[in-house]
Design a protein around this motif. Sequence first.
Motif, PDB file in Angstrom:
ATOM      1  N   ALA A 148      45.939  -1.665 -44.366  1.00  0.00           N
ATOM      2  CA  ALA A 148      45.578  -2.530 -43.247  1.00  0.00           C
ATOM      3  C   ALA A 148      44.288  -3.257 -43.567  1.00  0.00           C
ATOM      4  N   ASN A 149      44.180  -4.481 -43.103  1.00  0.00           N
ATOM      5  CA  ASN A 149      42.902  -5.169 -43.136  1.00  0.00           C
ATOM      6  C   ASN A 149      41.899  -4.375 -42.300  1.00  0.00           C
ATOM      7  N   ASP A 150      40.647  -4.305 -42.754  1.00  0.00           N
ATOM      8  CA  ASP A 150      39.679  -3.447 -42.067  1.00  0.00           C
ATOM      9  C   ASP A 150      39.405  -3.906 -40.635  1.00  0.00           C
ATOM     10  N   GLY A 181      37.530 -10.795 -37.641  1.00  0.00           N
ATOM     11  CA  GLY A 181      38.207 -10.796 -36.357  1.00  0.00           C
ATOM     12  C   GLY A 181      39.601 -10.224 -36.444  1.00  0.00           C
ATOM     13  N   ALA A 182      40.124  -9.814 -35.293  1.00  0.00           N
ATOM     14  CA  ALA A 182      41.478  -9.273 -35.215  1.00  0.00           C
ATOM     15  C   ALA A 182      41.936  -9.327 -33.768  1.00  0.00           C
ATOM     16  N   MET A 183      43.246  -9.266 -33.582  1.00  0.00           N
ATOM     17  CA  MET A 183      43.826  -9.320 -32.248  1.00  0.00           C
ATOM     18  C   MET A 183      44.847  -8.203 -32.071  1.00  0.00           C
ATOM     19  N   VAL A 184      44.822  -7.566 -30.893  1.00  0.00           N
ATOM     20  CA  VAL A 184      45.886  -6.656 -30.484  1.00  0.00           C
ATOM     21  C   VAL A 184      46.502  -7.267 -29.236  1.00  0.00           C
ATOM     22  N   MET A 185      47.752  -7.676 -29.349  1.00  0.00           N
ATOM     23  CA  MET A 185      48.440  -8.367 -28.274  1.00  0.00           C
ATOM     24  C   MET A 185      49.673  -7.573 -27.863  1.00  0.00           C
ATOM     25  N   ASP A 186      49.705  -7.172 -26.604  1.00  0.00           N
ATOM     26  CA  ASP A 186      50.845  -6.431 -26.064  1.00  0.00           C
ATOM     27  C   ASP A 186      51.234  -5.244 -26.951  1.00  0.00           C
ATOM     28  N   GLY A 187      50.223  -4.518 -27.385  1.00  0.00           N
ATOM     29  CA  GLY A 187      50.473  -3.278 -28.108  1.00  0.00           C
ATOM     30  C   GLY A 187      50.782  -3.408 -29.578  1.00  0.00           C
ATOM     31  N   ARG A 188      50.445  -4.527 -30.185  1.00  0.00           N
ATOM     32  CA  ARG A 188      50.657  -4.660 -31.622  1.00  0.00           C
ATOM     33  C   ARG A 188      49.535  -5.499 -32.209  1.00  0.00           C
ATOM     34  N   VAL A 189      49.217  -5.264 -33.455  1.00  0.00           N
ATOM     35  CA  VAL A 189      48.236  -6.082 -34.154  1.00  0.00           C
ATOM     36  C   VAL A 189      48.898  -7.410 -34.489  1.00  0.00           C
ATOM     37  N   GLU A 190      48.304  -8.493 -34.015  1.00  0.00           N
ATOM     38  CA  GLU A 190      48.847  -9.832 -34.274  1.00  0.00           C
ATOM     39  C   GLU A 190      48.211 -10.386 -35.541  1.00  0.00           C
ATOM     40  N   ARG A 191      49.040 -10.596 -36.560  1.00  0.00           N
ATOM     41  CA  ARG A 191      48.524 -11.016 -37.851  1.00  0.00           C
ATOM     42  C   ARG A 191      48.979 -12.403 -38.255  1.00  0.00           C
ATOM     43  N   GLY A 192      49.690 -13.094 -37.379  1.00  0.00           N
ATOM     44  CA  GLY A 192      50.124 -14.438 -37.707  1.00  0.00           C
ATOM     45  C   GLY A 192      51.389 -14.458 -38.538  1.00  0.00           C
ATOM     46  N   ARG A 193      51.850 -15.640 -38.847  1.00  0.00           N
ATOM     47  CA  ARG A 193      53.100 -15.795 -39.590  1.00  0.00           C
ATOM     48  C   ARG A 193      53.000 -15.285 -41.011  1.00  0.00           C
ATOM     49  N   PHE A 194      51.844 -15.456 -41.654  1.00  0.00           N
ATOM     50  CA  PHE A 194      51.703 -15.082 -43.057  1.00  0.00           C
ATOM     51  C   PHE A 194      50.778 -13.892 -43.270  1.00  0.00           C
ATOM     52  N   GLY A 195      50.324 -13.272 -42.183  1.00  0.00           N
ATOM     53  CA  GLY A 195      49.519 -12.068 -42.304  1.00  0.00           C
ATOM     54  C   GLY A 195      48.035 -12.296 -42.468  1.00  0.00           C
ATOM     55  N   VAL A 196      47.550 -13.523 -42.247  1.00  0.00           N
ATOM     56  CA  VAL A 196      46.140 -13.805 -42.498  1.00  0.00           C
ATOM     57  C   VAL A 196      45.432 -14.322 -41.243  1.00  0.00           C
ATOM     58  N   ALA A 197      45.962 -14.010 -40.072  1.00  0.00           N
ATOM     59  CA  ALA A 197      45.296 -14.394 -38.826  1.00  0.00           C
ATOM     60  C   ALA A 197      43.982 -13.621 -38.678  1.00  0.00           C
TER      61      ALA A 197
END
Length: 363
Positions: A148-150, A181-197
């Motif tokens: 996981a990204n830190d 930065g990072a986001m948890v949206m509706d119970g999941r880590v949101e990483r964007g379409r390519f995983g680099v959000a």
Amino acid sequence: MYAPPPGEQAGPLPRPVPWRRRPTTGRTRLRHGEGLREHLRLGRKGLAIGIDIGGTKVAAGVVDAEGRILNEARRSTPGTDPRAVEQVIVELVEELGRGHRIWSVGIGAAGWMDLDGGTVLFSPHLAWRNEPLRKNLQNLLRRPVLLANDADAAAWAEWRFGAGQGEARLVCITLGTGIGGAMVMDGRVERGRFGVAGEFGHQIIMPGGHRCECGNRGCWEQYASGNALGREARILARANSPVAQDLLAAVGGNTDTITGAIVTELALAGDAASRELIDEVGDWLGLGLANLAAALDPGLFVIGGGLCSAGDLLVEPARKAFARNLTGRGFRPAAGIQLAALGPNAGLIGAADLSRVSSRVRA
């Protein structure tokens, strides 16, 4: 074994993980976080090891299902050689595994991971380039492993166990040398379409401004980070400003050694110039958060990282600037802004918990 709630499918991915599974829209409790959080605890009594890999140290801990660290160990980061880093991870797992029944291992590190959590695409601190780290480590450890990204790991920990509990749409900002930065949206880590959000520190907030290490000019982290605080303090001190005398005295006149940490320490001790510098950083922080609120509309921002040791000296000006710059201000609900609760252990706690949840999904 972890199983989806009745009526919810794990999805078509061969190895679904928490940041890829979308709650069924008809299940209100799962959409809004609390039901999912409680569900994740069911049947999860096994322990996991979380490992946070930084540029200078590797921190590891045994973490239970409630986010408590039962045992810890540390090593120096062994340069950039991938095999040497793998060996340190193995040593830490073997050391911490004595006397504990370990279910899985989670690895958190700066950089980009593939969406499946198996390959490190790029890490700025280490020589990982398209490194199949999960496969390598699972062969060595004989346990499920997750990458996981830190920042993602820390955000997950704050959502599960820290300041973000109960919030369906959470954005975490980490203020250190730069901004993560990072986001948890509706119970999941949101990483964007390519995983680099989550690269929020590189939104351009001042066109033509300070040059950033990413190659652009005017990135947010050039104005609202520990590095930015230290740079502005050095400029003030080199001008031999009368308001910078305490700063100069603290470093024996050697302005090159002024850092954000020194400025923060002086501000907490009451130095007026240092407090003014932190106030300016807080203004930039609030402006960037207002931009993110316009794009993402979260319910809560959780602010972590070393710069947050300044506490309210940083957060209060950030809240004022946020309110002043928020689009639609006065006609919309505004996100809260809180300091992180888990401190420097958030990354390893989150990595451990993500590995536990993910390995049960895959089982």
